[in-house]
Design a protein around this motif. Structure first.
Motif, mmCIF file in Angstrom:
data_model
loop_
_atom_site.group_PDB
_atom_site.id
_atom_site.type_symbol
_atom_site.label_atom_id
_atom_site.label_comp_id
_atom_site.label_asym_id
_atom_site.label_seq_id
_atom_site.Cartn_x
_atom_site.Cartn_y
_atom_site.Cartn_z
ATOM 1 N N ALA A 192 51.307 45.713 72.469
ATOM 2 C CA ALA A 192 52.009 44.588 73.104
ATOM 3 C C ALA A 192 51.391 43.261 72.675
ATOM 4 C CB ALA A 192 51.988 44.730 74.624
ATOM 5 N N ALA A 193 50.069 43.203 72.606
ATOM 6 C CA ALA A 193 49.405 41.978 72.161
ATOM 7 C C ALA A 193 49.800 41.644 70.726
ATOM 8 C CB ALA A 193 47.893 42.125 72.276
ATOM 9 N N ALA A 194 49.870 42.662 69.880
ATOM 10 C CA ALA A 194 50.183 42.443 68.468
ATOM 11 C C ALA A 194 51.611 41.949 68.242
ATOM 12 C CB ALA A 194 49.951 43.728 67.678
ATOM 13 N N VAL A 195 52.524 42.304 69.147
ATOM 14 C CA VAL A 195 53.915 41.855 68.986
ATOM 15 C C VAL A 195 54.216 40.613 69.821
ATOM 16 C CG1 VAL A 195 54.758 44.135 68.321
ATOM 17 C CG2 VAL A 195 54.910 43.423 70.725
ATOM 18 N N GLY A 196 53.177 40.039 70.438
ATOM 19 C CA GLY A 196 53.347 38.781 71.157
ATOM 20 C C GLY A 196 53.764 38.902 72.608
ATOM 21 N N HIS B 186 41.793 44.207 68.181
ATOM 22 C CA HIS B 186 43.198 44.452 68.510
ATOM 23 C C HIS B 186 43.661 43.570 69.664
ATOM 24 C CE1 HIS B 186 42.756 47.742 65.798
ATOM 25 N NE2 HIS B 186 42.024 48.444 66.623
ATOM 26 N N LEU B 187 42.704 43.046 70.410
ATOM 27 C CA LEU B 187 43.038 42.178 71.542
ATOM 28 C C LEU B 187 42.882 40.698 71.208
ATOM 29 C CD1 LEU B 187 41.347 44.283 74.384
ATOM 30 C CD2 LEU B 187 43.770 44.241 73.726
ATOM 31 N N ASP B 188 42.565 40.388 69.965
ATOM 32 C CA ASP B 188 42.381 38.981 69.559
ATOM 33 C C ASP B 188 43.576 38.091 69.905
ATOM 34 O OD1 ASP B 188 39.811 39.385 68.722
ATOM 35 O OD2 ASP B 188 40.272 39.316 66.568
ATOM 36 N N PRO B 189 44.818 38.581 69.796
ATOM 37 C CA PRO B 189 45.937 37.692 70.157
ATOM 38 C C PRO B 189 45.895 37.219 71.611
ATOM 39 C CG PRO B 189 46.741 39.571 68.912
ATOM 40 C CD PRO B 189 45.297 39.845 69.243
ATOM 41 N N PRO C 98 45.413 34.799 81.870
ATOM 42 C CA PRO C 98 45.388 36.075 82.579
ATOM 43 C C PRO C 98 44.465 37.111 81.925
ATOM 44 C CG PRO C 98 47.627 35.253 82.473
ATOM 45 C CD PRO C 98 46.783 34.357 81.590
ATOM 46 N N PHE C 99 44.399 37.120 80.596
ATOM 47 C CA PHE C 99 43.491 38.034 79.906
ATOM 48 C C PHE C 99 42.045 37.652 80.179
ATOM 49 C CE2 PHE C 99 40.798 38.794 76.153
ATOM 50 C CZ PHE C 99 40.807 40.183 76.132
ATOM 51 N N GLU C 100 41.741 36.388 80.042
ATOM 52 C CA GLU C 100 40.369 35.924 80.260
ATOM 53 C C GLU C 100 39.899 36.230 81.687
ATOM 54 O OE1 GLU C 100 38.430 35.048 77.876
ATOM 55 O OE2 GLU C 100 39.947 34.764 76.313
ATOM 56 N N ARG C 101 40.797 36.066 82.649
ATOM 57 C CA ARG C 101 40.432 36.391 84.044
ATOM 58 C C ARG C 101 40.203 37.894 84.213
ATOM 59 N NH1 ARG C 101 43.928 32.198 84.680
ATOM 60 N NH2 ARG C 101 45.786 33.452 85.030
ATOM 61 N N LEU C 102 41.008 38.702 83.549
ATOM 62 C CA LEU C 102 40.870 40.151 83.675
ATOM 63 C C LEU C 102 39.549 40.661 83.114
ATOM 64 C CD1 LEU C 102 42.207 42.903 84.419
ATOM 65 C CD2 LEU C 102 43.109 42.936 82.074
ATOM 66 N N VAL C 103 39.131 40.124 81.983
ATOM 67 C CA VAL C 103 37.919 40.636 81.340
ATOM 68 C C VAL C 103 36.657 39.859 81.702
ATOM 69 C CG1 VAL C 103 39.238 41.620 79.414
ATOM 70 C CG2 VAL C 103 38.251 39.331 79.186
ATOM 71 N N LYS C 104 36.796 38.821 82.500
ATOM 72 C CA LYS C 104 35.610 38.051 82.913
ATOM 73 C C LYS C 104 34.690 38.945 83.742
ATOM 74 C CE LYS C 104 34.269 33.932 85.414
ATOM 75 N NZ LYS C 104 34.716 32.743 86.141
ATOM 76 N N PRO C 105 33.390 38.924 83.420
ATOM 77 C CA PRO C 105 32.451 39.729 84.215
ATOM 78 C C PRO C 105 32.547 39.399 85.707
ATOM 79 C CG PRO C 105 31.379 38.838 82.273
ATOM 80 C CD PRO C 105 32.737 38.196 82.366
ATOM 81 N N LYS C 106 32.543 40.432 86.519
ATOM 82 C CA LYS C 106 32.731 40.258 87.960
ATOM 83 C C LYS C 106 31.437 40.326 88.772
ATOM 84 C CE LYS C 106 37.353 40.697 87.483
ATOM 85 N NZ LYS C 106 37.538 40.371 86.085
ATOM 86 N N GLY C 107 30.347 40.645 88.134
ATOM 87 C CA GLY C 107 29.139 40.837 88.914
ATOM 88 C C GLY C 107 28.007 40.113 88.436
#
Length: 100
Positions: free
Chosen positions: A43-47, A82-85, A91-100
């Protein structure tokens, strides 16, 4: 998953999305989030950034690891090319931001 990414990078978005649908259909009980992770990469690769983040969240909910050791693609989520796009997409940055 890699087939879908190749299709996407060749500009065959519809074919890539068909591969993604096939991946969704074959996931089994011990998938541990690998299927939605690969689908997120496609999905990321196709925009389709919103869909990619939704699938990535599903992957994590189903046991996919943030680390390289247990990752479907062999990369940790923070280094997966593969997640570079999605880099810089809020929303991506919030999802992968360290939580602890």
């Amino acid at each position: 998953g890699m087939l879908g990414l190749v299709k996407a990078h060749l500009g065959a978005s519809e074919e890539a999305l068909r591969v993604s649908q096939r991946i969704e259909a074959i996931k089994g009980p011990y998938d541990h989030g690998r299927s939605p992770y690969w689908r997120a990469c496609i999905a990321a690769a196709v925009g389709q950034s919103d869909e990619a983040v939704r699938l990535l969240a599903e992957a994590f909910e189903n046991g996919h690891s943030f680390s390289r050791r247990r990752s479907a693609s062999g990369f940790g989520v923070h280094a997966d090319p593969h997640l570079d796009p999605l880099r810089g997409f809020g929303p991506f940055e919030r999802l992968v931001k360290p939580k602890g």
